[in-house]
Enzyme design. Structure first.
Site, short mmCIF file in Angstrom:
data_model
loop_
_atom_site.label_atom_id
_atom_site.label_comp_id
_atom_site.label_asym_id
_atom_site.label_seq_id
_atom_site.Cartn_x
_atom_site.Cartn_y
_atom_site.Cartn_z
N LYS A 270 -50.75 -32.87 21.81
CA LYS A 270 -49.60 -31.98 21.99
C LYS A 270 -49.49 -31.59 23.46
O LYS A 270 -50.49 -31.34 24.13
CB LYS A 270 -49.75 -30.72 21.13
CG LYS A 270 -49.38 -30.91 19.68
CD LYS A 270 -49.35 -29.57 18.96
CE LYS A 270 -48.76 -29.70 17.57
NZ LYS A 270 -48.67 -28.40 16.88
N GLU A 358 -45.57 -23.87 0.85
CA GLU A 358 -45.06 -22.59 0.34
C GLU A 358 -45.19 -22.48 -1.18
O GLU A 358 -45.46 -21.39 -1.70
CB GLU A 358 -43.60 -22.41 0.75
CG GLU A 358 -43.38 -22.16 2.24
CD GLU A 358 -43.33 -23.42 3.07
OE1 GLU A 358 -43.18 -23.31 4.31
OE2 GLU A 358 -43.46 -24.52 2.49
N ARG A 386 -38.14 -22.60 -0.26
CA ARG A 386 -38.86 -23.80 -0.70
C ARG A 386 -39.68 -23.53 -1.96
O ARG A 386 -40.08 -24.46 -2.66
CB ARG A 386 -39.78 -24.29 0.42
CG ARG A 386 -39.05 -24.81 1.64
CD ARG A 386 -39.97 -24.93 2.85
NE ARG A 386 -41.03 -25.91 2.68
CZ ARG A 386 -40.98 -27.15 3.15
NH1 ARG A 386 -39.91 -27.57 3.80
NH2 ARG A 386 -41.98 -27.96 2.98
#
Length: 613
Positions: A270, A358, A386
């Site tokens: 990253k 979730e 979700r």
């Protein structure tokens, strides 16, 4: 730009393209904000995709797509990139209405493989030879949807290339140098070709030889990260260095010729190319404007300003958790964003990050509630949707006392339509046994947390905005919540403003403007949307003109609930108007500018009231 028009050429030129893309990403994101580290880390992978696959024939499908800035730059948006996340400018995510090369909308995670399978099915039905190309991050593989898609893909064997951008950790950590060497060998053309030839030869061999050969190949797989995908029926290649353009191009060329599903495992860093941001640092994922030389934010937090609602939630919940060992909590890959990170550090056995899951987060907390604990689900409004079925089936039906702390409720700004927190009221209001409340400022947020901690008759949810409140701190006295009770904050003439949550601040700001013109207006904080205060049957008939303010959709929102109530008590005011949001998806841009464009800023609302009167 000319450099980008010829990016298909191989060799050193691709390195120059990557450098140019990173320069443009850093230039714009440092000035405007955006998703930085993931896009920098994916640059070589995206350049490799575009150099091997024809973007006019093969759809590029990005998961979440906050890593797709290089893709935008390579598809005709280099010059306009400085409008990123601005109103009427480029979206921070892939958006088909913005470009034909953005195949699918992508703001929530773990959808890309499923989309890719659907596209592959469509091409099979149409007789089109194009192979969909999916790019997915390792974090997205913590969600069940990805495995549902992989499960069917491995069975149906549709041609599909999945590029796994592993920028934090391996899916299964390689074991030592031998494993790494074997993985590199398996990524090369010799192994891939040899394996295909062996399969052809083995078809004509005795069963015993076939068994031994298969066992030999399986023994290699057991010490490589690819066993999970191979067992699902998906060919695996890697891991490869996701910043080595030669290795990337080689792997993608092999993948292009594959007849079935293939996953290429690429390991990246990253923030690659910007030393300050390189590494798994959450703070560099999504950033505001910053100084390129130092990495420091351009706007320094004013210590005199009140804490943000998220900071208050984190602080107060931590205080309650210190006193009450029954308090537990969960977040779905957002420990920093929801303020739960500090509690996870302090109470690692009671507060968890379950990754982008979730549904699991909600259902696991339902079990904890059944066992007598007090679970807080800390989640953004846009991501809670979700887990709608889990809220209904696993929490609501049994009336389990799970507490939903809904962050980023209302308009959230630059992330746009995939992230606006505008639906939670509409769908939670429809669930029997659910209690809904909304604080108006930091002081009442503290009382909302205390109410949720002590409420055990069923599930409850309280919502709060991103950044700050519209109501100045200390304007009205904050008192502990009584279940289902509203508060008349200010008496007035024959006009009543009803606010819910941050809508109280919007109503107050509008009222201040009109008060300068001599209008006397009463202000009611609804506090609870479900259940509505039974005493409203005494309050509402006093006011022939009623206006409703809430940071939510009008459809099935606060005004809708109040109209249903007014019908029940057979009272119909002379004027009733909701200033909630219209029935459309709200685009990205600065929140204040978005509100002005929708006519829900206090000045516009005051003018609407004037016109009515």
């Amino acid at each position: 730009m000319r450099e980008l028009e010829v990016y298909g050429q191989a060799g050193a030129h691709l390195e120059k393209v990557c450098a140019l893309l990173r320069q443009r990403i850093l230039e714009v994101v440092s000035a405007k904000g955006g998703h930085l580290s993931s896009s920098l880390g994916a640059t070589e992978l995206i350049v490799g995709l575009h150099s091997v696959f024809d973007k006019d024939k093969h759809p590029f499908i990005f998961d979440t797509s906050h890593q797709a800035y290089a893709h935008k730059l390579l598809t005709g948006r280099f010059e306009s990139f400085d409008t990123l996340r601005q109103i009427n400018g480029l979206s921070g995510f892939c958006r088909p209405s913005e470009s034909p090369y953005d195949y699918f909308i992508a703001g929530h995670s773990s959808t890309a493989i499923s989309v890719g399978v659907g596209a592959a099915k469509a091409y099979a039905l149409k007789g089109i030879a194009s192979v969909p190309v999916v790019m997915v991050g390792d974090g997205s593989l913590s969600a069940g949807l990805a495995y549902e898609a992989l499960n069917e893909l491995g069975d149906r064997k549709y041609p599909l290339v999945i590029l796994l951008n592993d920028n934090e950790m391996s899916i299964a950590k390689p074991i030592g140098a031998i494993s790494n060497a074997l993985s590199q060998l398996m990524a090369g053309p010799l192994y891939q070709s040899l394996r295909d030839k062996i399969k052809i030869i083995l078809k004509s061999m005795p069963e015993g030889v076939n068994y031994l050969a298969n066992r030999l190949e399986e023994s290699f797989k057991l010490i490589t990260p690819g066993i999970l995908f191979e067992e699902l029926g998906i060919s695996y290649m890697g891991p490869i260095d996701g910043h080595d353009l030669e290795a990337i191009v080689q792997a993608l060329k092999l993948a292009k010729e594959t007849k079935g599903p293939l996953l290429i495992h690429a390991q990246t860093t990253k923030g690659k190319g910007y030393k300050i941001a390189e590494g798994p640092y959450e703070k560099w994922h999504g950033v505001g404007p910053f100084d390129l030389a130092t990495g420091l934010p351009k706007s320094v937090k004013d210590s005199s300003k009140p804490l943000s609602p998220t900071e208050v939630y984190s602080k107060v919940l931590s205080e309650h958790a210190a006193q009450d060992t029954k308090i537990v909590g969960v977040t779905a890959a957002m420990p920093g964003g929801t303020g739960l990170g500090k509690l996870m550090d302090t109470y690692p056995d009671r507060f968890w990050d379950v990754g982008i899951a979730e549904q699991h987060a909600v259902t696991s907390m339902a079990a904890l509630a059944k066992e007598g604990f007090k679970p807080f689900v800390s989640v953004y409004s846009t991501f809670l949707q979700r887990a709608f079925d889990q809220i209904v089936h696993d929490v609501g039906i049994m009336s389990l006392p799970v507490k939903f702390a809904i962050d980023r409720a209302g308009i959230v700004g630059e992330d746009g339509e995939t992230h606006q927190g505008l639906l939670d009221i509409a769908y939670l209001r429809s669930i029997p046994s659910m209690t809904l409340l909304a604080p108006r400022d930091n002081a009442t947020l503290e009382h909302a947390i205390a109410f949720a901690q002590g409420y055990d008759a069923g599930p409850c949810a309280f919502r709060y905005p991103r950044g700050g409140w519209l109501l100045p701190e200390g304007v009205f006295e904050a008192r502990p919540y009584a279940h289902g009770r509203s508060v008349l904050l200010q008496k007035g003439g024959d006009i009543l403003f009803i606010g819910y949550g941050n809508g109280v601040g919007r109503a107050y700001q509008t009222m201040k403007i009109l008060a300068q013109e001599g209008l006397e207006i009463a202000l009611l904080d609804l506090c609870f949307l479900k259940p509505l205060d039974a005493h409203l049957k005494e309050v509402l008939p006093r006011y022939p003109k009623i206006y409703v303010f809430s940071d939510s959709y009008r459809l099935n929102g606060v005004g809708s609930a109040l109209l249903e109530y007014l019908a029940e008590i057979n009272h119909f005011p002379t004027l009733f108007k909701s200033f909630e949001l219209p029935d459309l998806f709200i685009l990205h841009g600065n929140s204040a500018l978005i509100e002005q464009s929708l006519g829900i800023d206090p000045a516009s609302l005051a003018q609407k009231v004037r016109e009515d009167l």
